[in-house]
Design a protein around this motif. Structure first.
Motif, PDB file in Angstrom:
ATOM      1  N   VAL A 336      40.583 -46.482  96.992  1.00  0.00           N
ATOM      2  CA  VAL A 336      40.848 -46.308  95.443  1.00  0.00           C
ATOM      3  C   VAL A 336      40.594 -47.671  94.690  1.00  0.00           C
ATOM      4  CG1 VAL A 336      42.318 -44.307  95.339  1.00  0.00           C
ATOM      5  CG2 VAL A 336      43.107 -46.644  95.399  1.00  0.00           C
ATOM      6  N   ARG A 337      39.705 -48.024  93.543  1.00  0.00           N
ATOM      7  CA  ARG A 337      39.597 -49.101  92.958  1.00  0.00           C
ATOM      8  C   ARG A 337      40.237 -49.255  91.758  1.00  0.00           C
ATOM      9  NH1 ARG A 337      35.027 -52.760  93.394  1.00  0.00           N
ATOM     10  NH2 ARG A 337      34.554 -53.856  91.426  1.00  0.00           N
ATOM     11  N   PRO A 338      41.251 -50.213  91.553  1.00  0.00           N
ATOM     12  CA  PRO A 338      42.127 -50.272  90.399  1.00  0.00           C
ATOM     13  C   PRO A 338      41.417 -50.712  89.037  1.00  0.00           C
ATOM     14  CG  PRO A 338      42.287 -52.127  91.767  1.00  0.00           C
ATOM     15  CD  PRO A 338      41.363 -51.302  92.467  1.00  0.00           C
ATOM     16  N   PHE A 339      41.931 -50.278  88.133  1.00  0.00           N
ATOM     17  CA  PHE A 339      41.276 -50.723  86.680  1.00  0.00           C
ATOM     18  C   PHE A 339      41.563 -52.308  86.780  1.00  0.00           C
ATOM     19  CE2 PHE A 339      42.310 -51.653  82.123  1.00  0.00           C
ATOM     20  CZ  PHE A 339      40.737 -51.286  81.676  1.00  0.00           C
ATOM     21  N   TRP A 340      40.616 -53.166  85.920  1.00  0.00           N
ATOM     22  CA  TRP A 340      40.645 -54.362  86.041  1.00  0.00           C
ATOM     23  C   TRP A 340      40.335 -55.177  87.345  1.00  0.00           C
ATOM     24  CZ3 TRP A 340      40.514 -55.396  81.071  1.00  0.00           C
ATOM     25  CH2 TRP A 340      40.648 -56.526  80.435  1.00  0.00           C
ATOM     26  N   ALA A 341      39.656 -54.321  88.424  1.00  0.00           N
ATOM     27  CA  ALA A 341      39.267 -54.925  89.684  1.00  0.00           C
ATOM     28  C   ALA A 341      38.251 -56.413  89.253  1.00  0.00           C
ATOM     29  CB  ALA A 341      38.843 -53.803  90.425  1.00  0.00           C
ATOM     30  N   GLY A 342      38.657 -57.145  90.112  1.00  0.00           N
ATOM     31  CA  GLY A 342      37.762 -58.452  89.781  1.00  0.00           C
ATOM     32  C   GLY A 342      37.901 -59.315  88.525  1.00  0.00           C
ATOM     33  N   LYS A 343      38.875 -58.840  87.753  1.00  0.00           N
ATOM     34  CA  LYS A 343      39.200 -59.478  86.528  1.00  0.00           C
ATOM     35  C   LYS A 343      40.446 -60.223  86.842  1.00  0.00           C
ATOM     36  CE  LYS A 343      36.687 -56.655  83.257  1.00  0.00           C
ATOM     37  NZ  LYS A 343      36.752 -55.873  82.051  1.00  0.00           N
ATOM     38  N   GLU A 344      40.653 -61.266  85.913  1.00  0.00           N
ATOM     39  CA  GLU A 344      42.120 -61.864  86.131  1.00  0.00           C
ATOM     40  C   GLU A 344      43.494 -61.642  85.313  1.00  0.00           C
ATOM     41  OE1 GLU A 344      40.611 -65.748  85.302  1.00  0.00           O
ATOM     42  OE2 GLU A 344      40.093 -66.110  87.659  1.00  0.00           O
ATOM     43  N   ILE A 345      44.627 -61.658  85.742  1.00  0.00           N
ATOM     44  CA  ILE A 345      45.586 -61.601  84.992  1.00  0.00           C
ATOM     45  C   ILE A 345      46.679 -62.699  85.182  1.00  0.00           C
ATOM     46  CG2 ILE A 345      47.984 -60.029  85.123  1.00  0.00           C
ATOM     47  CD1 ILE A 345      46.474 -57.853  86.279  1.00  0.00           C
ATOM     48  N   GLY A 346      47.476 -62.985  83.987  1.00  0.00           N
ATOM     49  CA  GLY A 346      48.144 -64.176  83.908  1.00  0.00           C
ATOM     50  C   GLY A 346      49.736 -63.978  84.252  1.00  0.00           C
ATOM     51  N   TRP A 347      50.066 -63.063  84.694  1.00  0.00           N
ATOM     52  CA  TRP A 347      51.576 -62.653  85.282  1.00  0.00           C
ATOM     53  C   TRP A 347      51.600 -62.115  86.536  1.00  0.00           C
ATOM     54  CZ3 TRP A 347      55.598 -64.406  82.093  1.00  0.00           C
ATOM     55  CH2 TRP A 347      55.292 -64.979  80.608  1.00  0.00           C
ATOM     56  N   GLN A 348      52.651 -62.444  87.270  1.00  0.00           N
ATOM     57  CA  GLN A 348      52.928 -61.504  88.173  1.00  0.00           C
ATOM     58  C   GLN A 348      54.103 -61.392  88.464  1.00  0.00           C
ATOM     59  OE1 GLN A 348      51.598 -64.170  91.490  1.00  0.00           O
ATOM     60  NE2 GLN A 348      53.347 -65.377  91.424  1.00  0.00           N
ATOM     61  N   ILE A 349      54.651 -60.357  89.647  1.00  0.00           N
ATOM     62  CA  ILE A 349      56.022 -60.072  89.588  1.00  0.00           C
ATOM     63  C   ILE A 349      56.708 -61.127  90.740  1.00  0.00           C
ATOM     64  CG2 ILE A 349      57.727 -58.082  90.461  1.00  0.00           C
ATOM     65  CD1 ILE A 349      55.663 -56.115  89.502  1.00  0.00           C
ATOM     66  N   SER A 350      57.928 -61.683  90.564  1.00  0.00           N
ATOM     67  CA  SER A 350      58.729 -62.288  91.657  1.00  0.00           C
ATOM     68  C   SER A 350      60.119 -61.606  91.836  1.00  0.00           C
ATOM     69  CB  SER A 350      58.708 -63.713  91.193  1.00  0.00           C
ATOM     70  OG  SER A 350      59.256 -63.904  90.039  1.00  0.00           O
ATOM     71  N   ASP A 351      60.683 -61.917  92.872  1.00  0.00           N
ATOM     72  CA  ASP A 351      62.036 -61.367  93.176  1.00  0.00           C
ATOM     73  C   ASP A 351      63.100 -62.190  92.375  1.00  0.00           C
ATOM     74  OD1 ASP A 351      63.555 -60.784  96.269  1.00  0.00           O
ATOM     75  OD2 ASP A 351      64.002 -60.431  94.402  1.00  0.00           O
TER      76      ASP A 351
END
Length: 364
Positions: A336-351
């Protein structure tokens, strides 16, 4: 409230509209609910065959739990002639939460969808008594004689929503994945038992983003910039009857990338593996970060009466230098190919356990 500029806490994220499919595809995508930051999945019933009976929903839930038992799966039934008042009562006793209505032929696996609501009034009456939720795919089928197409199918559905609410004012109804200003205004005008889900991808797209781009094609389609603005405005307002339902709808890559004169591409975009970071990214883009907690958890849980369970987590989101979304996800021979593939995001999940002091929680 003063808050950290680079760390946010979100408690017990809940996705109130997600497709987890079946077979090998389900084994690939079901773990992505948790990966994307979510503890609750409101599961759609449009499988092949559709989930029309309580026993089928129970069995499907067992299959999902066998893949990942750390998510709170809320199960639904597919509105069809198989659904009777007796079956509604059985569903309630078994913990089924809602019933999903698909107009015939408007989206994936909706060939068994309904053509008239009046015949189901006895079912809706029993749902009202049992406090099951009616989830509406808010479109009518395209029809050249009535000048109906994908761009106005949602707006032409809204009189059905209003009529159902008038007939069953105590029945909880959710208009799913709204895409238009007209839909937002309609839900706002109705009573407290009517709510609305908004997807992450409809906060990002307009018609220009899917016209000619099969990977962004979904039902209902994204509409005009003014419609997208209406979705953003109601989130900024912090309206308690508008909350996240991702409508994350995975399809094997070959069914999205290939179309022919007699076979269109599949309708649906896939956001589950990036969902919470992407929603955060989008809300930041229009100044709504302080609405994040309620949009992705508080309002939906309140409407459904679903408090955080044993699987609930406190998620820490960290602002980072933008990173590129992965192109594909695979399991066995399924990709499967996710939405926004190849584009950039400025937030990520951390523990969250990595922090001695908790960043401030975001409240509306």
């Amino acid at each position: 409230m003063t808050m950290s500029t680079d760390k946010l806490i979100v408690e017990s994220p809940a996705d109130f509209h997600v497709h987890l499919r079946q077979g090998e595809l389900s084994k690939l995508v079901t773990p992505h609910v948790r990966k994307g930051g979510f503890d609750l999945a409101y599961v759609m019933p449009n499988l092949t065959p559709p989930i029309t009976k309580t026993d089928m929903a129970i069995e499907y839930k067992k299959q999902l739990q066998a893949i990942d038992n750390t998510v709170d799966y809320l199960m639904t039934l597919y509105l069809s002639p198989d659904l009777t008042p007796e079956e509604v009562r059985k569903a309630k006793q078994a913990g089924i939460v809602g019933v999903k209505s698909y107009p015939r032929g408007v989206t994936t696996n909706s060939d068994s969808g309904i053509e008239s609501y009046e015949v189901y009034y006895p079912v809706f009456e029993e749902m009202e008594k049992c406090d099951l939720v009616l989830n509406l795919h808010g479109e009518i089928p395209s029809d050249s004689t009535s000048n109906t197409c994908v761009l106005n199918a949602e707006e032409k559905f809204l009189p059905h929503l209003e009529k159902l609410h008038q007939a069953f004012p105590k029945l909880r109804i959710v208009l799913e994945h709204a895409t238009t200003r007209a839909a937002v205004e309609a839900v706002r005008s109705l009573g407290s038992t009517v709510a609305c889900t908004i997807t992450a991808h409809h906060l990002a797209m307009t018609v220009d983003d899917w016209a000619g781009q099969s990977w962004n094609y979904c039902k209902p389609v994204a509409k005009y910039p003014s419609d997208r603005e209406a979705l953003r405005e109601v989130i900024l307002e912090g309206h308690p009857r508008f909350f996240l339902g991702s409508d994350s709808a995975p399809h094997p890559a070959q069914s999205k990338s290939v179309a022919s004169p007699i076979q269109p591409c599949a309708a649906g975009v896939y956001t589950s593996p990036i969902l919470l970071p992407f929603v955060t990214h989008m809300l930041e883009s229009f100044g709504a970060l302080d609405k994040l907690q309620n949009f992705v958890s508080g309002y939906g849980r309140a409407f459904y009466g679903r408090s955080a369970g044993l699987n609930a987590r406190r998620i820490v989101l960290e602002k980072v230098n933008r990173y590129r979304v992965e192109d594909t996800w695979s399991f066995g021979e399924t990709t499967v190919r996710p939405f926004w593939a190849g584009k950039e995001i400025g937030w990520q999940i951390s523990d969250v356990s990595a922090f001695m002091k908790q960043p401030p929680r975001l409240d509306a």
